[in-house]
Design a protein around this motif. Structure first.
Motif, PDB file in Angstrom:
ATOM      1  N   ASP A   1     113.905  -0.891  23.685  1.00 17.90           N
ATOM      2  CA  ASP A   1     113.481  -1.649  22.511  1.00 17.90           C
ATOM      3  C   ASP A   1     113.202  -0.719  21.328  1.00 17.90           C
ATOM      4  OD1 ASP A   1     113.721  -4.040  23.792  1.00 17.90           O
ATOM      5  OD2 ASP A   1     111.578  -4.457  23.957  1.00 17.90           O
ATOM      6  N   VAL A   2     112.598   0.439  21.602  1.00 19.52           N
ATOM      7  CA  VAL A   2     112.313   1.404  20.528  1.00 19.52           C
ATOM      8  C   VAL A   2     113.611   1.828  19.836  1.00 19.52           C
ATOM      9  CG1 VAL A   2     111.535   3.761  20.033  1.00 19.52           C
ATOM     10  CG2 VAL A   2     110.146   2.263  21.472  1.00 19.52           C
ATOM     11  N   ALA A   3     114.622   2.156  20.621  1.00 21.31           N
ATOM     12  CA  ALA A   3     115.902   2.571  20.037  1.00 21.31           C
ATOM     13  C   ALA A   3     116.529   1.424  19.247  1.00 21.31           C
ATOM     14  CB  ALA A   3     116.850   3.031  21.135  1.00 21.31           C
ATOM     15  N   TYR A   4     116.478   0.224  19.817  1.00 25.66           N
ATOM     16  CA  TYR A   4     117.095  -0.937  19.165  1.00 25.66           C
ATOM     17  C   TYR A   4     116.464  -1.211  17.808  1.00 25.66           C
ATOM     18  CZ  TYR A   4     118.603  -5.767  18.425  1.00 25.66           C
ATOM     19  OH  TYR A   4     119.133  -6.915  17.887  1.00 25.66           O
ATOM     20  N   TYR A   5     115.138  -1.278  17.766  1.00 25.77           N
ATOM     21  CA  TYR A   5     114.464  -1.628  16.521  1.00 25.77           C
ATOM     22  C   TYR A   5     114.438  -0.473  15.520  1.00 25.77           C
ATOM     23  CZ  TYR A   5     113.061  -6.008  18.643  1.00 25.77           C
ATOM     24  OH  TYR A   5     113.094  -7.242  19.242  1.00 25.77           O
ATOM     25  N   THR A   6     114.402   0.765  16.019  1.00 25.69           N
ATOM     26  CA  THR A   6     114.425   1.911  15.106  1.00 25.69           C
ATOM     27  C   THR A   6     115.733   1.958  14.331  1.00 25.69           C
ATOM     28  OG1 THR A   6     112.950   3.227  16.517  1.00 25.69           O
ATOM     29  CG2 THR A   6     114.302   4.425  14.922  1.00 25.69           C
ATOM     30  N   ASN A   7     116.843   1.765  15.027  1.00 28.39           N
ATOM     31  CA  ASN A   7     118.151   1.842  14.383  1.00 28.39           C
ATOM     32  C   ASN A   7     118.358   0.754  13.339  1.00 28.39           C
ATOM     33  OD1 ASN A   7     118.922   4.116  15.789  1.00 28.39           O
ATOM     34  ND2 ASN A   7     119.956   2.976  17.406  1.00 28.39           N
ATOM     35  N   ARG A   8     117.561  -0.301  13.416  1.00 26.36           N
ATOM     36  CA  ARG A   8     117.686  -1.406  12.463  1.00 26.36           C
ATOM     37  C   ARG A   8     116.558  -1.435  11.440  1.00 26.36           C
ATOM     38  NH1 ARG A   8     120.156  -2.048  16.853  1.00 26.36           N
ATOM     39  NH2 ARG A   8     121.983  -3.388  17.121  1.00 26.36           N
ATOM     40  N   SER A   9     115.739  -0.405  11.430  1.00 27.82           N
ATOM     41  CA  SER A   9     114.551  -0.393  10.579  1.00 27.82           C
ATOM     42  C   SER A   9     114.834   0.147   9.189  1.00 27.82           C
ATOM     43  CB  SER A   9     113.443   0.440  11.229  1.00 27.82           C
ATOM     44  OG  SER A   9     113.815   1.811  11.267  1.00 27.82           O
TER      45      SER A   9
ATOM     46  N   GLY B   1     113.696  11.836   9.749  1.00 28.61           N
ATOM     47  CA  GLY B   1     114.179  10.668  10.475  1.00 28.61           C
ATOM     48  C   GLY B   1     113.639  10.542  11.883  1.00 28.61           C
ATOM     49  N   SER B   2     113.350  11.671  12.555  1.00 37.61           N
ATOM     50  CA  SER B   2     112.850  11.604  13.930  1.00 37.61           C
ATOM     51  C   SER B   2     111.495  10.911  14.011  1.00 37.61           C
ATOM     52  CB  SER B   2     112.765  13.007  14.535  1.00 37.61           C
ATOM     53  OG  SER B   2     111.878  13.825  13.799  1.00 37.61           O
ATOM     54  N   LEU B   3     110.738  10.907  12.903  1.00 45.45           N
ATOM     55  CA  LEU B   3     109.434  10.228  12.905  1.00 45.45           C
ATOM     56  C   LEU B   3     109.575   8.711  12.974  1.00 45.45           C
ATOM     57  CD1 LEU B   3     107.391  12.244  10.233  1.00 45.45           C
ATOM     58  CD2 LEU B   3     107.245  12.382  12.723  1.00 45.45           C
ATOM     59  N   SER B   4     110.761   8.193  12.691  1.00 49.16           N
ATOM     60  CA  SER B   4     110.962   6.749  12.739  1.00 49.16           C
ATOM     61  C   SER B   4     110.755   6.216  14.148  1.00 49.16           C
ATOM     62  CB  SER B   4     112.344   6.383  12.224  1.00 49.16           C
ATOM     63  OG  SER B   4     113.359   7.012  12.972  1.00 49.16           O
ATOM     64  N   TYR B   5     111.078   7.042  15.162  1.00 50.35           N
ATOM     65  CA  TYR B   5     110.857   6.621  16.543  1.00 50.35           C
ATOM     66  C   TYR B   5     109.364   6.464  16.829  1.00 50.35           C
ATOM     67  CZ  TYR B   5     115.751   7.890  17.197  1.00 50.35           C
ATOM     68  OH  TYR B   5     117.118   7.961  17.084  1.00 50.35           O
ATOM     69  N   VAL B   6     108.568   7.355  16.282  1.00 53.67           N
ATOM     70  CA  VAL B   6     107.118   7.279  16.478  1.00 53.67           C
ATOM     71  C   VAL B   6     106.561   6.011  15.835  1.00 53.67           C
ATOM     72  CG1 VAL B   6     104.921   8.434  16.044  1.00 53.67           C
ATOM     73  CG2 VAL B   6     106.958   9.793  16.548  1.00 53.67           C
ATOM     74  N   VAL B   7     107.044   5.682  14.636  1.00 47.66           N
ATOM     75  CA  VAL B   7     106.596   4.471  13.949  1.00 47.66           C
ATOM     76  C   VAL B   7     106.901   3.240  14.800  1.00 47.66           C
ATOM     77  CG1 VAL B   7     106.888   3.026  11.906  1.00 47.66           C
ATOM     78  CG2 VAL B   7     106.868   5.520  11.671  1.00 47.66           C
ATOM     79  N   THR B   8     108.103   3.189  15.374  1.00 46.63           N
ATOM     80  CA  THR B   8     108.474   2.033  16.193  1.00 46.63           C
ATOM     81  C   THR B   8     107.643   1.963  17.466  1.00 46.63           C
ATOM     82  OG1 THR B   8     110.741   2.267  15.374  1.00 46.63           O
ATOM     83  CG2 THR B   8     110.400   0.788  17.231  1.00 46.63           C
ATOM     84  N   VAL B   9     107.371   3.099  18.080  1.00 44.68           N
ATOM     85  CA  VAL B   9     106.513   3.129  19.265  1.00 44.68           C
ATOM     86  C   VAL B   9     105.171   2.483  18.963  1.00 44.68           C
ATOM     87  CG1 VAL B   9     105.141   4.643  20.746  1.00 44.68           C
ATOM     88  CG2 VAL B   9     107.573   5.086  20.437  1.00 44.68           C
ATOM     89  N   LEU B  10     104.573   2.845  17.853  1.00 49.78           N
ATOM     90  CA  LEU B  10     103.260   2.301  17.486  1.00 49.78           C
ATOM     91  C   LEU B  10     103.338   0.805  17.223  1.00 49.78           C
ATOM     92  CD1 LEU B  10     102.032   5.179  15.147  1.00 49.78           C
ATOM     93  CD2 LEU B  10     101.376   4.754  17.521  1.00 49.78           C
ATOM     94  N   ARG B  11     104.438   0.347  16.642  1.00 54.34           N
ATOM     95  CA  ARG B  11     104.602  -1.083  16.360  1.00 54.34           C
ATOM     96  C   ARG B  11     104.748  -1.889  17.652  1.00 54.34           C
ATOM     97  NH1 ARG B  11     109.399  -2.220  12.489  1.00 54.34           N
ATOM     98  NH2 ARG B  11     108.524  -4.317  12.642  1.00 54.34           N
ATOM     99  N   LEU B  12     105.594  -1.398  18.577  1.00 54.99           N
ATOM    100  CA  LEU B  12     105.886  -2.141  19.796  1.00 54.99           C
ATOM    101  C   LEU B  12     104.780  -2.047  20.836  1.00 54.99           C
ATOM    102  CD1 LEU B  12     109.684  -1.408  20.373  1.00 54.99           C
ATOM    103  CD2 LEU B  12     108.636  -3.502  19.536  1.00 54.99           C
TER     104      LEU B  12
END
Length: 295
Positions: free
Chosen positions: A140-148, A160-171
């Motif tokens: 889910d993290v990969a899916y939503y990060t790529n569309r963020s 850009g690598s920080l975008s994964y951290v942002v999605t982790v916190l959201r999910l």
């Protein structure tokens, strides 16, 4: 001839900017080359299949991110044509795992040596991955990060690598763990409250997370990190340890390895392959030893 498959949108346009500099160097040195620009998702794979089917490609070099590598690898798996990589994405875990230089000048010099070696790959439900696959929370993290929108915004600043951290916190707030049945080389087990299952051919994923520290691209097997029965606050607390690879000693983490893996879940779990959406469970995963040539 060396062919370059360039993702002009990678890294918020960084792929095209790097290619323009690479092209100048190639012209100055009078090196014979060809170039194809990707125009849509899946196009890099299509180009790789086409070029590998001819007789002129000595190697096909992906200029982009791990998604571009993923597509080119899917097109070259099982062929004698080698894949090269000039990093221009946000994660670049393929480069990090294989010791490919982050600077385009040094990565290009490595490519031009044309020294090939074989590495392993893996497949989930027939879809090839060179780096890793993730199921559940990380899918889910990969899916939503790529569309963020924030991944594109952070790419502008090279973060850009920080975008994964942002999605982790959201999910982390909304994700619901699942129960799974796991079969590894004929050994069956049941796991409750599973957050994620990472299956790795290389140690890094998600922009530098050392998810499976023991994973090697040439050992003939796939390594697995399974996280289950952990509270949200505890997961948040120990999450930073993933970047150092020290999460493996946590009691909620189980490290496994094998060559044939089957996963069935109580509810469908999202799958990613090299960070790209790969459907949902059930998942049949196999190791593909020495099936990919790399520069």
């Amino acid at each position: 001839m060396i062919w370059f498959v360039v993702n002009p949108m990678s890294g918020n346009g960084r792929g095209m900017r790097i290619w323009q500099q690479v092209e100048r160097v190639l012209a100055e040195r009078r090196i014979e080359y060809g170039c194809r620009l990707t125009e849509r998702p899946g196009h890099a794979r299509q180009i790789a299949v086409e070029l590998a089917g001819g007789d002129q490609a000595a190697a096909i070099v992906a200029v982009g991110g791990d998604g571009t590598v993923h597509e080119v690898a899917n097109g070259l798996i099982g062929t004698p044509v080698a894949i090269g990589f000039i990093p221009a994405g946000s994660g670049n875990d393929f480069a990090r795992s294989l010791g490919i230089p982050a600077k385009w000048q040094e990565a290009l010099e490595r490519v031009l040596l044309l020294q090939r070696t074989r590495i392993d790959a893996g497949a989930v439900n027939g879809r090839i991955f060179a780096i890793s696959s993730g199921i559940g929370f990380d899918g889910d993290v990969a899916y939503y990060t790529n569309r963020s929108w924030y991944k594109r915004w952070l790419n502008r600043f090279g973060l850009g690598s920080l975008s994964y951290v942002v999605t982790v916190l959201r999910l982390l707030i909304t994700y619901k763990p699942s129960d799974i049945e796991l079969d590894i080389d004929g050994n069956r087990s049941v796991h409750r409250g599973v957050w994620l299952i990472a299956i790795a051919n290389m140690p890094y994923y998600g922009g530098g997370m050392k998810i499976c520290p023991e994973a090697r691209h040439n050992d003939g097997i796939l390594h697995m990190c399974l996280v289950a029965n952990i509270g949200r606050l505890e997961l948040l607390r120990f999450f930073p340890r993933v970047y150092r690879g020290t999460h493996t000693t946590h009691p909620s983490v189980t490290m496994l390895a094998g060559s044939r893996i089957r996963i069935e879940a109580s509810v469908p779990m999202t799958i990613h392959t090299d960070g790209e959406f790969g459907g949902s469970t059930p998942a049949h995963i196999v190791a593909l030893p020495q099936q990919l040539y790399v520069l």
